[in-house]
Write a protein that holds these residues in place. Structure first.
Motif, PDB file in Angstrom:
ATOM      1  N   THR A 304     111.531 138.915  80.368  1.00 44.10           N
ATOM      2  CA  THR A 304     110.263 139.430  79.843  1.00 44.10           C
ATOM      3  C   THR A 304     110.394 139.784  78.369  1.00 44.10           C
ATOM      4  N   GLY A 305     111.501 140.411  78.000  1.00 43.69           N
ATOM      5  CA  GLY A 305     111.721 140.764  76.600  1.00 43.69           C
ATOM      6  C   GLY A 305     111.800 139.540  75.707  1.00 43.69           C
ATOM      7  N   ARG A 306     112.461 138.496  76.185  1.00 45.06           N
ATOM      8  CA  ARG A 306     112.593 137.275  75.381  1.00 45.06           C
ATOM      9  C   ARG A 306     111.258 136.549  75.253  1.00 45.06           C
ATOM     10  N   ILE A 307     110.443 136.599  76.293  1.00 46.56           N
ATOM     11  CA  ILE A 307     109.115 135.976  76.228  1.00 46.56           C
ATOM     12  C   ILE A 307     108.194 136.793  75.317  1.00 46.56           C
ATOM     13  N   ASN A 308     108.311 138.114  75.371  1.00 48.70           N
ATOM     14  CA  ASN A 308     107.525 138.953  74.462  1.00 48.70           C
ATOM     15  C   ASN A 308     107.901 138.697  73.006  1.00 48.70           C
ATOM     16  N   HIS A 309     109.156 138.350  72.781  1.00 51.79           N
ATOM     17  CA  HIS A 309     109.598 138.011  71.422  1.00 51.79           C
ATOM     18  C   HIS A 309     108.864 136.758  70.930  1.00 51.79           C
ATOM     19  N   ILE A 310     108.637 135.807  71.834  1.00 55.24           N
ATOM     20  CA  ILE A 310     107.847 134.621  71.482  1.00 55.24           C
ATOM     21  C   ILE A 310     106.441 135.049  71.082  1.00 55.24           C
ATOM     22  N   GLY A 311     105.874 136.005  71.831  1.00 56.52           N
ATOM     23  CA  GLY A 311     104.545 136.512  71.500  1.00 56.52           C
ATOM     24  C   GLY A 311     104.504 137.188  70.149  1.00 56.52           C
ATOM     25  N   ALA A 312     105.590 137.878  69.786  1.00 56.86           N
ATOM     26  CA  ALA A 312     105.643 138.552  68.487  1.00 56.86           C
ATOM     27  C   ALA A 312     105.684 137.542  67.344  1.00 56.86           C
ATOM     28  N   VAL A 313     106.352 136.418  67.567  1.00 56.39           N
ATOM     29  CA  VAL A 313     106.501 135.412  66.513  1.00 56.39           C
ATOM     30  C   VAL A 313     105.273 134.516  66.413  1.00 56.39           C
ATOM     31  N   TYR A 314     104.776 134.043  67.563  1.00 55.34           N
ATOM     32  CA  TYR A 314     103.691 133.056  67.558  1.00 55.34           C
ATOM     33  C   TYR A 314     102.324 133.651  67.902  1.00 55.34           C
ATOM     34  N   GLY A 315     102.303 134.890  68.370  1.00 51.03           N
ATOM     35  CA  GLY A 315     101.052 135.508  68.793  1.00 51.03           C
ATOM     36  C   GLY A 315     100.917 135.457  70.308  1.00 51.03           C
ATOM     37  N   ARG A 316     100.396 136.525  70.882  1.00 46.68           N
ATOM     38  CA  ARG A 316     100.284 136.596  72.339  1.00 46.68           C
ATOM     39  C   ARG A 316      99.185 135.696  72.889  1.00 46.68           C
ATOM     40  N   SER A 317      98.334 135.177  72.008  1.00 43.33           N
ATOM     41  CA  SER A 317      97.299 134.241  72.459  1.00 43.33           C
ATOM     42  C   SER A 317      97.740 132.786  72.282  1.00 43.33           C
ATOM     43  N   SER A 318      98.949 132.574  71.783  1.00 43.35           N
ATOM     44  CA  SER A 318      99.423 131.212  71.534  1.00 43.35           C
ATOM     45  C   SER A 318      99.731 130.492  72.842  1.00 43.35           C
ATOM     46  N   ALA A 319      99.623 129.171  72.800  1.00 43.55           N
ATOM     47  CA  ALA A 319      99.923 128.359  73.982  1.00 43.55           C
ATOM     48  C   ALA A 319     101.395 128.489  74.372  1.00 43.55           C
ATOM     49  N   THR A 320     102.257 128.638  73.389  1.00 42.86           N
ATOM     50  CA  THR A 320     103.694 128.754  73.671  1.00 42.86           C
ATOM     51  C   THR A 320     103.995 130.018  74.465  1.00 42.86           C
ATOM     52  N   PHE A 321     103.418 131.127  74.046  1.00 49.27           N
ATOM     53  CA  PHE A 321     103.639 132.390  74.755  1.00 49.27           C
ATOM     54  C   PHE A 321     103.089 132.314  76.174  1.00 49.27           C
ATOM     55  N   ARG A 322     101.866 131.804  76.328  1.00 48.79           N
ATOM     56  CA  ARG A 322     101.250 131.728  77.654  1.00 48.79           C
ATOM     57  C   ARG A 322     102.039 130.793  78.571  1.00 48.79           C
ATOM     58  N   HIS A 323     102.586 129.717  78.000  1.00 53.30           N
ATOM     59  CA  HIS A 323     103.369 128.758  78.786  1.00 53.30           C
ATOM     60  C   HIS A 323     104.568 129.444  79.438  1.00 53.30           C
ATOM     61  N   TYR A 324     105.306 130.220  78.672  1.00 57.83           N
ATOM     62  CA  TYR A 324     106.503 130.854  79.220  1.00 57.83           C
ATOM     63  C   TYR A 324     106.163 132.054  80.102  1.00 57.83           C
ATOM     64  N   GLN A 325     105.040 132.686  79.855  1.00 59.04           N
ATOM     65  CA  GLN A 325     104.579 133.729  80.770  1.00 59.04           C
ATOM     66  C   GLN A 325     104.332 133.143  82.158  1.00 59.04           C
ATOM     67  N   LYS A 326     103.662 131.996  82.198  1.00 57.88           N
ATOM     68  CA  LYS A 326     103.381 131.328  83.471  1.00 57.88           C
ATOM     69  C   LYS A 326     104.667 130.861  84.140  1.00 57.88           C
ATOM     70  N   LYS A 327     105.627 130.419  83.339  1.00 57.98           N
ATOM     71  CA  LYS A 327     106.915 129.990  83.888  1.00 57.98           C
ATOM     72  C   LYS A 327     107.600 131.137  84.623  1.00 57.98           C
ATOM     73  N   LEU A 328     107.550 132.331  84.033  1.00 57.31           N
ATOM     74  CA  LEU A 328     108.188 133.480  84.665  1.00 57.31           C
ATOM     75  C   LEU A 328     107.454 133.859  85.949  1.00 57.31           C
ATOM     76  N   GLN A 329     106.137 133.833  85.912  1.00 53.29           N
ATOM     77  CA  GLN A 329     105.369 134.150  87.117  1.00 53.29           C
ATOM     78  C   GLN A 329     105.649 133.141  88.226  1.00 53.29           C
ATOM     79  N   ALA A 330     105.767 131.870  87.850  1.00 56.19           N
ATOM     80  CA  ALA A 330     106.052 130.828  88.841  1.00 56.19           C
ATOM     81  C   ALA A 330     107.436 131.012  89.449  1.00 56.19           C
TER      82      ALA A 330
END
Length: 350
Positions: A304-330
């Motif tokens: 979760t921390g590493r995915i949040n880091h993606i959100g900090a760099v690219y924005g929490r609304s970015s496709a990259t952040f949402r992609h890895y969020q879904k990966k963790l949920q899956a």
């Protein structure tokens, strides 16, 4: 740490009030406790120590305060943060409060942004950053910012916030106190850099110097001497110099000509760990022992921390952040019912 747009006024009023604290009694009032409780906690601050693995295969010791002390230190850290917010040097970027309308947000991404389009870049790392500040030094570095505070009150703060006579890694007050400890160093390095037309920033223990021209290699020796003078020895093994043709990195972030991005290996390692988590989660979720539960919780928190880091760099609304969020949920898919079996269901002959 981000707060609402109206919080700037709150920061200012809180900083003014806390900077005027004089006595132990007033300090206790600001920390929602009693003078007796503070003095009792300061006699022998209760901490628990444990180790976590570092990237290089060694172990980092974490010293975490017990709950009663942690509650006090969390509040103390916030008060200290509001004061520091208004005195922070232009180069400091780590562990700093901000608010939504803040035009000068300080974080790991904005720190790296300062060095975009650099011709040459130099990274140096301060060794054992938190541990360089002892009780006496802490009183000394706080004194200029709290001139009204009585000596025994400053000493009480130092006793509460140090462990084994140093700032402990794992305490909520250590990050902001490390900024106070580096205050004089920051201003000295700023003056040194400005004389040479160099951009300088510090993110916690990582100092970065960049230039649109060439940075002479002899600057490294000058920096070592300057940092040692202020009580912060450098770690030569982590010194990195980037020339005009090199890919440039600042605190693990890669600089392009126009933006700050995460390197490809960050996503490769993250994907590997997500796959590992997805494979092991069903098995460990079926086990009811504390060790298995702790493993799942620790692994998930790390991801979760590493995915949040993606959100900090690219924005929490970015496709990259949402992609890895879904990966963790899956990866945390419900465990199939057939995995749960009663021992009576097993055949006698296997």
């Amino acid at each position: 740490m981000h707060m609402g747009s109206s919080s700037l006024r709150f920061f200012r009023s809180n900083a003014k009030r806390f900077a005027s604290v004089r006595s132990k009694e007033q300090l206790a009032q600001e920390l929602d406790t009693s003078k007796y409780t503070l003095e009792l906690l300061a006699v022998s601050p209760p901490y628990r120590s444990f180790k976590i693995p570092k990237k290089d295969g060694t172990w980092r010791t974490i010293e975490e305060p017990e709950e009663d002390l942690k509650e006090v230190l969390n509040l103390l850290a916030f008060h200290l943060q509001t004061v520091y917010f208004f005195i922070k040097p232009p180069c400091a970027y780590g562990y700093i409060l901000s608010h939504r309308s803040d035009p000068d947000k300080r974080n790991i991404v904005t720190n790296a942004h300062r060095h975009i389009q650099a011709h040459t870049l130099l990274n140096v790392d301060m060794r054992d950053f938190f541990h360089q500040c002892d009780e006496a030094e802490l009183v000394s570095v706080l004194r200029p910012h709290f001139p009204e505070m009585e000596q025994d009150c400053l000493e009480l703060i130092a006793n509460l916030t140090t462990y084994h006579n140093r700032l402990p890694m794992g305490s909520p007050s250590s990050p902001v106190l490390s900024n106070y400890a580096a205050f004089r160093l920051d201003h000295a390095m700023l003056a040194w850099s400005q004389e040479r037309n160099i951009v300088f920033t510090r993110y916690v223990d990582d100092m970065t110097f960049s230039s649109r021209t060439v940075l002479p290699v002899e600057y490294v020796k000058q920096l070592e001497e300057a940092c040692a003078k202020f009580g912060f020895p450098l770690n030569p093994a982590k010194t990195k110099y980037y020339g005009p043709e090199d890919e440039k990195y600042v605190t693990g972030l890669m600089l392009t000509k126009e933006e700050v991005v995460l390197p490809g290996k960050y996503f490769s390692y993250l994907q590997n760990d997500l796959d590992r988590f997805a494979a092991l989660y069903p098995v460990f979720s079926c086990l009811s022992d504390d060790r298995s539960s702790a493993w799942v919780r620790h692994f998930e928190q790390g991801l979760t921390g590493r995915i949040n880091h993606i959100g900090a760099v690219y924005g929490r609304s970015s496709a990259t952040f949402r992609h890895y969020q879904k990966k963790l949920q899956a990866a945390k898919r419900p465990v199939a019912e057939e995995i749960y079996m009663n021992w009576l269901d097993l055949p006698y002959e296997i």
